[in-house]
Design an enzyme around this catalytic site. Structure first.
Site, PDB file in Angstrom:
ATOM      1  N   ARG A  32    -113.290 -17.029-112.243  1.00  0.00           N
ATOM      2  CA  ARG A  32    -113.952 -18.040-113.075  1.00  0.00           C
ATOM      3  C   ARG A  32    -115.244 -17.478-113.667  1.00  0.00           C
ATOM      4  O   ARG A  32    -115.787 -18.035-114.615  1.00  0.00           O
ATOM      5  CB  ARG A  32    -114.326 -19.293-112.263  1.00  0.00           C
ATOM      6  N   ASP A  50     -96.944 -24.504-119.827  1.00  0.00           N
ATOM      7  CA  ASP A  50     -98.146 -23.798-119.380  1.00  0.00           C
ATOM      8  C   ASP A  50     -98.208 -23.844-117.851  1.00  0.00           C
ATOM      9  O   ASP A  50     -97.633 -24.737-117.226  1.00  0.00           O
ATOM     10  CB  ASP A  50     -99.369 -24.479-119.985  1.00  0.00           C
ATOM     11  N   GLU A  51     -98.916 -22.879-117.257  1.00  0.00           N
ATOM     12  CA  GLU A  51     -99.120 -22.831-115.798  1.00  0.00           C
ATOM     13  C   GLU A  51     -97.792 -22.944-115.051  1.00  0.00           C
ATOM     14  O   GLU A  51     -97.650 -23.716-114.097  1.00  0.00           O
ATOM     15  CB  GLU A  51    -100.069 -23.959-115.355  1.00  0.00           C
ATOM     16  N   LYS A  93    -104.088 -16.843-122.717  1.00  0.00           N
ATOM     17  CA  LYS A  93    -102.764 -17.480-122.714  1.00  0.00           C
ATOM     18  C   LYS A  93    -102.733 -18.725-123.593  1.00  0.00           C
ATOM     19  O   LYS A  93    -101.731 -18.983-124.265  1.00  0.00           O
ATOM     20  CB  LYS A  93    -102.335 -17.828-121.294  1.00  0.00           C
ATOM     21  N   THR A  94    -103.827 -19.490-123.603  1.00  0.00           N
ATOM     22  CA  THR A  94    -103.853 -20.695-124.437  1.00  0.00           C
ATOM     23  C   THR A  94    -103.760 -20.327-125.910  1.00  0.00           C
ATOM     24  O   THR A  94    -103.100 -21.004-126.703  1.00  0.00           O
ATOM     25  CB  THR A  94    -105.138 -21.509-124.165  1.00  0.00           C
ATOM     26  N   GLN A 114    -102.249 -16.805-109.620  1.00  0.00           N
ATOM     27  CA  GLN A 114    -103.035 -18.036-109.640  1.00  0.00           C
ATOM     28  C   GLN A 114    -102.219 -19.242-109.174  1.00  0.00           C
ATOM     29  O   GLN A 114    -102.547 -20.379-109.496  1.00  0.00           O
ATOM     30  CB  GLN A 114    -103.590 -18.282-111.046  1.00  0.00           C
TER      31      GLN A 114
END
Length: 736
Positions: A596, A215-216, A32-33, A246
């Site tokens: 993670r 973002d997020e 996504k980044t 998330q």
């Protein structure tokens, strides 16, 4: 730039869809980044001016990484606004907050300082601190996250003490304004109030930001959502990236409905799903998918990877929390000895801070470097906050909380009674205590002894203030440490004092580094950066094992992850009292922990755990049961509570169920292995090396004697710390 060669098909859709509202549902590790970064770079290539683009992230670390990537791709990116929500609002308020009756040098209070303010109000109202403190702090934050004033919030509470709580809230707001201070939630709320009360200011930023990126998005709360809606209302070009799976911050106001209702809120919105994971192996993703599909409130997606099956997922069961910690740390030690890993490659993830001690103890025993995150941060240490209180007071003389912290720190004989006299004296004259100090006292009102001691601090404050006005940030912090008496107070040689002295030295270096990296910056900007720093900003900066809460590592990745303490009432936390909605959030926390992991994932639990002064006995987490059930794992027909398919069963199920290799272990004497071979090393002839009576040396525990050997485990009596039970495979022992 040829984005087609750098991105997959779904990612490209996000880059090229530049107009209108776009929601990218980005699964964990799905790049996504990269999509956000390349989309902004694409806009710059199209000729959009950097000043017309806004990007909002949730951590300083994400902000810095995004800025570095974009500036590498596009040198013309200077002028972009990339920041966290709080930093964005602080920047806007520094320019316009005088319209709301504050000055531009307002102080930002952290949670500790806000709590002290509430505690003081409760004391003044002669209320029960135990009954009201934590409850009121939570309600104030909740009200601000919803954008509600004390009177409007009271109507929504349904609490028998709502009137008292909201009266504290009202006094808190008055005190904060007198102190020219804002808390974290105020940064957002006051910006929205500014925009509502001054449409011309809102219009300035609406016109400026033609393209807005968030973002997020799943972590936004009501007030952040309102802010985004306001800013995007003119041009309508909102690009939001998030993952409902998330969303793990409901406890602090994040509202998952913001992302789930995106299509309703922004008519004609485009939704794009990113499901290819570039982080984890197929085995890890299969287990993660098996867990999260039990949630109902989600768009629905299945992560996949072309990185191969990878190592088996491991579920390890031990009798006690001590044995669980021993297992985890000896696994880390063995992998370190192989030479294939470094300490920074490992993360031990806990749901609750209180679980870290056993793992810290074992890591110390085996001399493995580690650092704990998610608990007490560097800038929250007492000695650091004491020095920073002087800095805050220099920037904002109205900050009475900073004054009350600094005035007798280090101790200079100014007791609570004197401080009370000063506060009352200032209040009677509608002045701040610091303003009174600078203006002088009325000898007819204050006692001579009080005036004398307060005068000593007044002279110090005047000296510091004069120095601050003509020197830089680093020099000022160093001057405060020397002149205020911190250097002398922490001149001792005992370990605690030495560590505090090192921390203060690190603070000075932090100020100097900030000044070097931010030319022409101000003390106010440095304090803002300190206050808005997050725990995750420090992770992965050095070579140590990260022991962290799951929330502290969101957005990060590690080659090897141990998710520990997987028992009911611990993970999920408070399982027996949670609603279905709350359990879904706990499941998302578990999903974040699992995703993670890049190469290896271990999940551990035990039968008994020592907490709060007694042993607790909880069954294994429902999340482990859900994973086993979804993957078709069946308990073997034996008296032992061990879960493991046979090799033949495993191979068949791995083919039909996706890809999930696994090692699921029972007690310490029995291990079942899955269809993917584990890396093993030839054991050393342990018993041949160490025998009862051997004298040994340990880098932390000093000299000792072996008093018992059982396979690769030895009991060693150390002169300094008594008997320790250590794995001879891992412990850094030297035979004397």
């Amino acid at each position: 730039m040829e984005w087609d060669k750098l991105l997959n098909e779904q990612q490209l859709k996000g880059v090229y869809q530049t107009e209108g509202a776009v929601l990218v549902i980005a699964g964990a590790g799905s790049g996504k980044t990269r999509v956000l970064t390349y989309r902004i770079a694409h806009l710059l290539e199209m000729g959009v001016a950097p000043t017309r683009i806004l990007a909002i992230t949730f951590t300083n670390k994400a902000t810095n990484e995004m800025r570095e990537r974009i500036e590498t791709l596009c040198p013309q990116a200077k002028g972009l606004w990339i920041s966290t929500f709080h930093a964005l609002c602080a920047r806007i308020l520094r320019r316009h907050i005088e319209l709301l009756g504050y000055t531009k040098d307002f102080t930002i209070y952290d949670d500790v300082e806000s709590s002290r303010m509430v505690k003081k109000i409760i004391k003044n109202k002669q209320l029960d601190e135990k009954m009201y403190l934590n409850k009121t702090i939570w309600h104030i934050s909740n009200a601000k996250n919803k954008g509600l004033s004390p009177d409007k919030y009271q109507l929504t509470m349904g609490d028998p003490n709502a009137d008292i709580i909201c009266s504290i809230y009202e006094c808190y707001e008055e005190e904060m304004k007198l102190n020219n201070a804002l808390d974290y939630d105020d940064l957002l709320l006051k910006t929205v109030i500014l925009f509502v009360q001054h449409p011309d200011v809102l219009r300035e930023y609406q016109e400026r930001f033609m393209y807005i990126h968030i973002d997020e998005y799943q972590d936004t709360n009501k007030i952040q959502y309102a802010l985004v809606k306001m800013l995007a209302d003119l041009h309508g070009n909102l690009f939001a990236v998030g993952d409902e799976d998330q969303s793990i911050y409901g406890w602090r106001g994040a509202d998952i409905s913001n992302i789930l209702s995106f299509r309703k809120d922004f008519e004609g919105a485009t939704v794009i799903k990113l499901e290819q994971n570039y982080r984890s192996t197929a085995n890890i993703l299969a287990a993660s998918n098996a867990l999260i599909k039990n949630n109902r409130n989600r768009f629905g997606k299945t992560l996949w990877s072309d990185l191969g099956d990878g190592d088996s997922v491991v579920i390890e069961h031990r009798a006690t929390d001590g044995e669980e910690a021993e297992y985890v740390v000896t696994q880390i030690g063995s992998m370190l000895r192989s030479g294939d890993y470094q300490p920074r490659d490992f993360a031990i993830l806990v749901r609750l801070n209180a679980l870290t001690s056993k793992f810290e103890e074992r890591l110390n025993s085996y001399n493995i470097p580690y650092k704990v995150f998610g608990g007490f941060r560097f800038f929250e240490r007492k000695e650091i906050k004491d020095v920073l209180a002087y800095c805050r007071l220099l920037v904002n003389p109205r900050d009475s909380e900073a004054l009350l912290r600094a005035i007798n720190t280090p101790k200079r004989g100014i007791g609570e009674a004197m401080v009370t006299q000063l506060v009352q004296y200032a209040a009677a004259r509608s002045m701040s205590p610091a303003e009174v100090l600078l203006d002088g006292f009325d000898a007819a009102v204050l006692a001579p002894a009080t005036i004398k001691k307060l005068g000593i601090f007044r002279d110090l404050y005047a000296d510091l203030f004069g120095y601050y006005r003509s020197h830089g940030i680093g020099d000022t912090v160093r001057y405060i440490v020397e002149k205020a008496g911190f250097a002398l107070a922490y001149a001792g040689d005992d370990e605690e004092t030495y560590n505090k002295r090192l921390n203060i030295d690190e603070l000075i270096q932090s100020a100097e580094e900030f000044e070097r990296e931010n030319v022409e910056s101000t003390m106010s900007e440095y304090l803002q950066s300190v206050t808005l720093s997050s725990d995750s900003d420090e992770i992965l900066e050095d070579n140590y094992v990260s022991v962290a809460t799951v929330h502290a590592v969101k957005g990060l990745e590690f080659p090897v992850v141990f998710v520990v303490g997987l028992e009911e009432n611990i993970f999920p936390s408070g399982a027996y009292n949670k609603t279905d909605v709350e359990i879904e959030e706990e499941r998302r926390v578990m999903y974040v922990a699992m995703t993670r992991a890049q190469r290896r994932l271990y999940m551990t639990y035990c039968d008994s755990r020592y907490r709060f002064g007694h042993y607790e006995y909880n069954k294994e987490s429902r999340f482990l049961t859900e994973i086993k059930t979804a993957m078709g794992w069946v308990a073997p027909q034996s008296k032992q509570s061990t879960w493991a398919p046979t090799r033949k069963e495993w191979g068949a199920r791995a083919t039909t169920a996706g890809t999930l290799g696994g090692t699921i272990s029972g007690n310490a004497n029995q291990t079942y292995r899955g269809n993917i071979a584990q890396n093993t090393q030839a054991p050393r002839p342990i018993t041949a090396q160490y025998r009862v009576g051997d004298k040994v040396s340990h880098p932390k525990f000093g000299k000792g004697m072996v008093i018992g050997v059982d396979g690769d485990i030895a009991n060693i009596a150390f002169d300094s710390v008594g008997i320790k039970r250590l794995s001879l495979k891992v412990a850094p022992l030297t035979k004397l």
